[in-house]
Design a protein around this motif. Structure first.
Motif, mmCIF file in Angstrom:
data_model
loop_
_atom_site.group_PDB
_atom_site.id
_atom_site.type_symbol
_atom_site.label_atom_id
_atom_site.label_comp_id
_atom_site.label_asym_id
_atom_site.label_seq_id
_atom_site.Cartn_x
_atom_site.Cartn_y
_atom_site.Cartn_z
ATOM 1 N N GLY A 77 -108.424 -2.998 41.529
ATOM 2 C CA GLY A 77 -107.090 -3.853 40.991
ATOM 3 C C GLY A 77 -107.198 -4.468 39.872
ATOM 4 N N THR A 78 -106.063 -5.281 39.510
ATOM 5 C CA THR A 78 -105.816 -6.024 38.371
ATOM 6 C C THR A 78 -106.704 -7.272 38.322
ATOM 7 N N CYS A 79 -107.331 -7.723 37.345
ATOM 8 C CA CYS A 79 -108.242 -8.959 37.210
ATOM 9 C C CYS A 79 -107.243 -10.195 37.540
ATOM 10 N N TYR A 80 -107.939 -11.294 38.073
ATOM 11 C CA TYR A 80 -106.973 -12.410 38.433
ATOM 12 C C TYR A 80 -106.745 -13.168 36.928
ATOM 13 N N LYS A 81 -105.428 -13.674 36.656
ATOM 14 C CA LYS A 81 -105.232 -14.130 35.690
ATOM 15 C C LYS A 81 -104.445 -15.677 35.965
ATOM 16 N N PRO A 82 -104.819 -16.755 35.941
ATOM 17 C CA PRO A 82 -104.323 -17.980 36.308
ATOM 18 C C PRO A 82 -102.901 -18.255 36.204
ATOM 19 N N PHE A 83 -102.437 -18.906 37.016
ATOM 20 C CA PHE A 83 -100.940 -19.370 37.228
ATOM 21 C C PHE A 83 -100.049 -18.214 37.264
ATOM 22 N N LYS A 84 -99.615 -17.185 36.574
ATOM 23 C CA LYS A 84 -98.687 -16.284 36.912
ATOM 24 C C LYS A 84 -99.141 -15.003 37.656
ATOM 25 N N GLY A 85 -100.450 -14.567 37.498
ATOM 26 C CA GLY A 85 -101.103 -13.483 37.869
ATOM 27 C C GLY A 85 -100.354 -12.320 36.966
ATOM 28 N N ASP A 86 -99.877 -11.326 38.012
ATOM 29 C CA ASP A 86 -99.216 -10.197 37.564
ATOM 30 C C ASP A 86 -97.866 -10.409 37.718
ATOM 31 N N ILE A 87 -97.087 -11.468 37.995
ATOM 32 C CA ILE A 87 -95.950 -11.626 37.999
ATOM 33 C C ILE A 87 -94.995 -11.206 36.834
ATOM 34 N N PRO A 88 -95.425 -11.481 35.644
ATOM 35 C CA PRO A 88 -94.631 -10.867 34.185
ATOM 36 C C PRO A 88 -94.439 -9.478 34.406
ATOM 37 N N ASP A 89 -95.732 -8.711 34.878
ATOM 38 C CA ASP A 89 -95.738 -7.274 34.482
ATOM 39 C C ASP A 89 -94.821 -6.677 35.835
ATOM 40 N N MET A 90 -94.836 -7.280 36.953
ATOM 41 C CA MET A 90 -94.185 -7.001 38.232
ATOM 42 C C MET A 90 -92.551 -6.871 37.605
ATOM 43 N N ASN A 91 -92.235 -7.980 37.152
ATOM 44 C CA ASN A 91 -90.856 -8.247 36.636
ATOM 45 C C ASN A 91 -90.366 -7.253 35.586
ATOM 46 N N LYS A 92 -91.271 -7.031 34.584
ATOM 47 C CA LYS A 92 -91.130 -5.966 33.549
ATOM 48 C C LYS A 92 -90.726 -4.785 34.156
ATOM 49 N N CYS A 93 -91.703 -4.260 34.950
ATOM 50 C CA CYS A 93 -91.573 -3.024 35.756
ATOM 51 C C CYS A 93 -90.344 -2.797 36.458
ATOM 52 N N ALA A 94 -89.783 -3.713 37.099
ATOM 53 C CA ALA A 94 -88.654 -3.661 37.986
ATOM 54 C C ALA A 94 -87.483 -3.972 36.824
ATOM 55 N N ARG A 95 -87.481 -4.574 35.656
ATOM 56 C CA ARG A 95 -86.177 -4.359 34.749
ATOM 57 C C ARG A 95 -86.115 -3.120 34.308
ATOM 58 N N GLU A 96 -87.379 -2.602 34.033
ATOM 59 C CA GLU A 96 -87.329 -1.383 33.182
ATOM 60 C C GLU A 96 -86.706 -0.127 34.096
#
Length: 519
Positions: free
Chosen positions: A49-68
């Motif tokens: 899976g994706t690598c851990y990124k502190p604080f937001k994790g994959d939330i920006p990518d999740m929201n971007k995918c959902a918006r598109e």
């Protein structure tokens, strides 16, 4: 004296330093050590899976995918997974049927496997619970769904008793009355528009399912319950907003515009329900003195409270709130998607109509319980729509401690995400999964797929939806009566845009052209 003051200051400085150190250790543990330890343990077992990124994790990518995905409709077919769950779809294609992503600092293990899903949903040992959520979300979904352990077991018993066969049969006249009211309204629309009328069936079925619940479950009219539905819709929008953001402890107490609105709406809905409970208690006393009994949900819960059950009036209010939302929204969306699908596949619409007319004749009398149970084609259609467009497209569980799931060991504090929609569209379990084919259910659910564990429209295990029989009965009666009176096809203004907003819903509504049939 100066020496005493110095020692006091030194002691205070030491305490302050220890406090700062403690907070730093907790932060490091929470933000870095625990997530990275979880990541290593999962990857060691081959979970990619994706690598851990502190604080937001994959939330920006999740929201971007959902918006598109939400920015444009799709072609008129049933390949809806990439639009509804673009991020999950991408993860599964890239990393396989079990993968891990990050919602902030919390690991989410996405599982698209029939047997593992069954194991997780069947868990009874308390290691897998509903995920802890932002308390703001509980404004919408408290009650049975938020409980665990013995308290859940007692409440479940009380709620389930409202959906026993004899209770459902007693609710049938209310179902029939609500459906007849809708049919008469549609007939007037058609007459006023020279033989056909465009209706947004999401709005129309919103009225129908609201009326059914208000009458059958609470013994009141839709007019009395309408304000509750309107408030629930407003709360649902605010809850969806909370679901897509990281929960910050204590944030709900900050008097932001959204927070104030959430609590204002919650107070309003509780006041309305409290008034309904008082009226019902008064009516129940009158019924008791005259030898009558009530079969609606609120009466059953109130009776349960009186015979020594641990239910409080607050508990009854929470169950009413939950049932208003869950019972109304899920059935509305099932019926709306069914009308959309039957508009796309008019051959199946005609087959279902012929079955209804053959069973009920041409007198247009509302069907009774036995007649509804003989609707084989209608049942097959509803099951296939539940497969393609499940009302609740994802369920989740949370590991309270290190838990064995199949051959995997999942650490404590991990969300297990089970996207039912992906499972229902998986070619490993279904022949031509994107094809609308009710025939696959001709021999029942267990033989519809390559694996009988691949169908979860109402969940599974001990927490399977207690109201599924209610939803099935209501849906079959409503669809049968619609087919009995009308033919329908999609309006040119219809845009095919399924989206997940707590439930699977048409983003732009479902405008349909209806016409009265001549029989």
């Amino acid at each position: 004296m100066e020496e005493d003051e110095y020692m006091l200051l030194e002691s205070m400085a030491g305490c302050f330093g220890f406090l700062v150190l403690y907070i730093l250790v907790k932060l490091v543990h929470s933000i870095w050590w625990k997530p990275t330890s979880t990541e290593k343990l999962l990857k060691k077992q081959g979970i990619k899976g994706t690598c851990y990124k502190p604080f937001k994790g994959d939330i920006p990518d999740m929201n971007k995918c959902a918006r598109e995905a939400a920015s444009k409709p799709i072609n008129l077919n049933h390949q809806i997974v990439p639009r509804v769950f673009p991020f999950f779809h991408k993860m599964v294609r890239k990393y396989g049927e079990v993968s891990v992503c990050w919602f902030g600092r919390k690991a989410r293990v996405i599982i698209v496997d029939a047997e593992l899903t069954r194991l997780i949903l069947s868990n009874k040992n308390g290691q897998l619970t509903k995920p802890p959520r932002d308390p703001l979300i509980k404004l919408l979904t408290m009650g049975l769904t938020s409980l665990e352990g013995e308290k859940w077991s007692q409440r479940r018993k009380a709620v389930t008793s409202a959906f026993l066969l004899d209770k459902l049969k007693a609710m049938l006249p209310a179902f029939s009355y609500s459906c007849c009211t809708m049919i008469e309204r549609w007939q007037k629309f058609v007459e006023q528009n020279n033989g056909s009328s465009e209706l947004d069936v999401t709005s129309e079925l919103d009225i129908l399912t609201g009326d059914v619940i208000a009458r059958a479950a609470f013994g009141s009219s839709y007019k009395e319950g309408k304000r509750i539905f309107d408030i629930q819709k407003e709360i649902a929008i605010l809850v969806h907003d909370a679901l897509t953001n990281i929960y910050i402890p204590g944030f709900r107490f900050i008097p932001t515009k959204k927070n104030k609105k959430r609590y204002k709406l919650d107070v309003q809905i509780k006041d309305i329900l409290m008034d309904m409970i008082k009226k019902k208690e008064h009516a129940m006393k009158e019924d008791e003195s005259e030898g009558r009994s009530s079969n609606d949900l609120i009466s059953i819960l109130l009776e349960s409270r009186e015979v020594g059950n641990s239910l409080t009036t607050k508990d009854v209010i929470e169950e009413c709130k939950l049932f208003y939302f869950a019972g109304q929204v899920t059935t509305k969306n099932l019926l709306a998607w069914t009308m959309v699908v039957l508009s796309i596949h008019p051959d199946w619409q005609e087959k279902a109509r012929q079955e209804v007319l053959d069973l009920f004749g041409k007198e247009q009398i509302p069907p009774d319980f036995e007649a509804i149970n003989r609707l084989k084609i209608v049942s097959m259609i509803l099951l296939e729509v539940l497969r393609l467009y499940p009302p609740v497209p994802v369920v989740s569980r949370y590991t309270t401690c290190e838990t064995k799931v199949g051959s995997m060991t999942i650490p404590a504090g991990v969300d297990l995400y089970l996207p039912v929609l992906l499972l229902h569209h998986d070619g490993r379990y279904w022949e031509n999964p994107q094809e609308f084919n009710p025939e696959r259910f001709s021999q029942g659910v267990s033989k519809a797929s390559k694996d009988q564990n691949a169908f979860y429209p109402f969940g599974w295990g001990p927490r399977i939806c207690p109201g599924q029989s209610f939803a099935h009965l209501e849906s079959k009666m409503a669809l049968a009566m619609i087919l009995q009176h009308f033919s329908f096809h999609l309006s040119p203004s219809y845009s095919h845009a399924p989206c997940a907003r707590l439930t699977l819903t048409p983003q732009y509504g479902a405008p349909v052209i209806v016409q009265c049939i001549s029989i």
